[in-house]
Design an enzyme around this catalytic site. Structure first.
Site, short mmCIF file in Angstrom:
data_model
loop_
_atom_site.label_atom_id
_atom_site.label_comp_id
_atom_site.label_asym_id
_atom_site.label_seq_id
_atom_site.Cartn_x
_atom_site.Cartn_y
_atom_site.Cartn_z
CG ASP A 269 -13.85 6.04 -0.28
OD1 ASP A 269 -13.85 5.81 0.96
OD2 ASP A 269 -12.80 6.02 -0.96
CB CYS B 220 -13.98 0.81 0.52
SG CYS B 220 -13.36 2.48 0.78
NE ARG C 227 -3.80 0.65 2.02
CZ ARG C 227 -5.00 0.70 2.61
NH1 ARG C 227 -5.17 1.41 3.71
NH2 ARG C 227 -6.02 0.05 2.11
CD GLN D 47 -13.02 -2.15 -0.37
OE1 GLN D 47 -12.19 -2.05 0.52
NE2 GLN D 47 -14.19 -2.72 -0.15
N1 CP Z 1 -11.09 -0.39 2.81
C1 CP Z 1 -9.81 -0.42 3.16
O1 CP Z 1 -8.90 -0.64 2.37
O2 CP Z 1 -9.61 -0.21 4.51
P1 CP Z 1 -8.23 0.01 5.27
O3 CP Z 1 -7.72 1.37 4.89
O4 CP Z 1 -8.57 -0.10 6.71
O5 CP Z 1 -7.26 -1.07 4.83
N1 NVA Z 2 -10.16 6.66 -0.77
C1 NVA Z 2 -9.65 6.20 0.50
C2 NVA Z 2 -9.78 4.72 0.60
C3 NVA Z 2 -9.35 4.13 1.91
C4 NVA Z 2 -9.47 2.63 1.97
C5 NVA Z 2 -8.22 6.64 0.65
O1 NVA Z 2 -7.44 6.50 -0.28
O2 NVA Z 2 -7.87 7.15 1.73
#
Ligand code: CP
Ligand code: NVA
Length: 308
Positions: free
Chosen positions: A225, A266, A107, A137
């Protein structure tokens, strides 16, 4: 070995096979204790590195638990604590990690980091969210929709709010799984044009409708979201809230969708910003099924990546 970088880069038949395997693995567990090993142990002897340059609850825990259920081992690494965060190149990090582990999930912020990791790693790399996309997701979301309502092909999905990374992967999925998607939000926060054009080229009906009430008419699924993503500057917070307030998913908006329309998010959610608690905790909401299905979908993605 295969990287899982984005939904639009994976063949639709393979995406379908991943969802089918996720369902089969979920059914086989039959709601048993989370710490129980799966009957077959496809990841026995395998080690995975889970790298996080941003916070996470679901992605971190679901990958960790899922890999352990399949007999594998994991290490969760914070990007800031690695030499990666102190000037070592991504390419060198990828080459080194590939000597220690069988799989890398990352990530990160810039998509370029993910792509460089994939280019130089000699083990599969999985996208656990970048500023641009969040494919794991949406695999869980497609699985969740189909568990509740059957095939998603031909259905109408409405995204209300920010045209962000999660929205982008939904648009990718529209092209690959054959559903239609209407985006409703303010023009400055539109999804990237390239994603829309790609999905349209694959036959998906992708529309932009500024009026949220018009947008949700006939919707089978309404999704939103957060209004401020992890990569967005905090200085943009007030402006974004002002731009997006009219796109909140609330009971009044859901009343214009089909009566059996599902609601997805999500998570993490900011209750009473992008969605009211009445919708999130209401009968049409499947947000916690989505969260659970991250586990099952990602187990299938990991197996696919490793050819197991
Ligand atoms: N939806 C999602 O990816 O959640 P986290 O940021 O908690 O991993
Ligand atoms: N759009 C959000 C998703 C988190 C899972 C972000 O990138 O922070």
């Amino acid at each position: 070995m295969r990287h899982f970088l984005d939904i639009n880069q994976t063949d639709p038949t393979e995406l379908r096979a991943i969802i089918d395997q996720a369902r089969a693995m979920k059914d086989a567990r039959n709601g048993g204790p989370k710490g129980n090993a799966d009957a077959d142990q496809p990841l026995k002897g395998r080690m995975a590195a889970l790298i996080f340059e941003k916070p996470s609850t679901r992605t971190r825990v679901s990958f960790d638990v899922g890999i352990r259920q399949m007999g594998g081992q994991t290490m969760v690494l914070s990007g800031a604590d690695m030499q990666l965060g102190h000037g070592e190149t991504i390419a060198d990090t990828a080459r080194v990690l590939s000597r220690y582990v069988d799989l890398i999930m990352i990530r990160t912020f810039e998509e370029a980091t993910l792509l460089e990791m994939a280019e130089y790693a000699t083990v599969p790399v999985i996208n656990g969210l970048t500023n641009r996309t969040h494919p794991c997701q949406i695999m869980a979301d497609v699985m969740t929709y189909e568990e509740h309502r059957g095939p998603i092909a031909g259905k109408k999905v409405v995204w209300s709010g920010d045209g962000n990374n999660v929205c982008a992967s939904f648009i990718h999925a529209a092209g690959q799984f054959g559903f239609d998607l209407t985006f409703t939000g303010p023009e400055p926060l539109d999804p990237e044009r390239v994603f829309i054009e790609q999905a349209r080229a694959k036959g998906a009906d992708i529309r932009i409708e500024r009026d949220p009430v018009k947008a949700v008419q006939g919707a089978d699924l309404v999704v939103t979201d957060t209004w401020v993503s992890m990569h967005d500057p905090q200085s943009a917070r007030e402006r974004r809230h002002n731009q997006l307030r009219g796109y909140q998913v609330n009971d009044a908006l859901m009343a214009h969708a089909r009566p059996d329309a599902l609601f997805m998010h999500c998570l993490p959610a900011h209750r009473d910003d992008e969605v009211t608690s009445s919708v999130m905790d209401g009968p049409n909401s499947v947000v916690f099924d989505e969260a659970e299905n991250r586990l099952h979908a990602q187990k299938a993605i990991v197996r696919w990546s490793l050819g197991l």
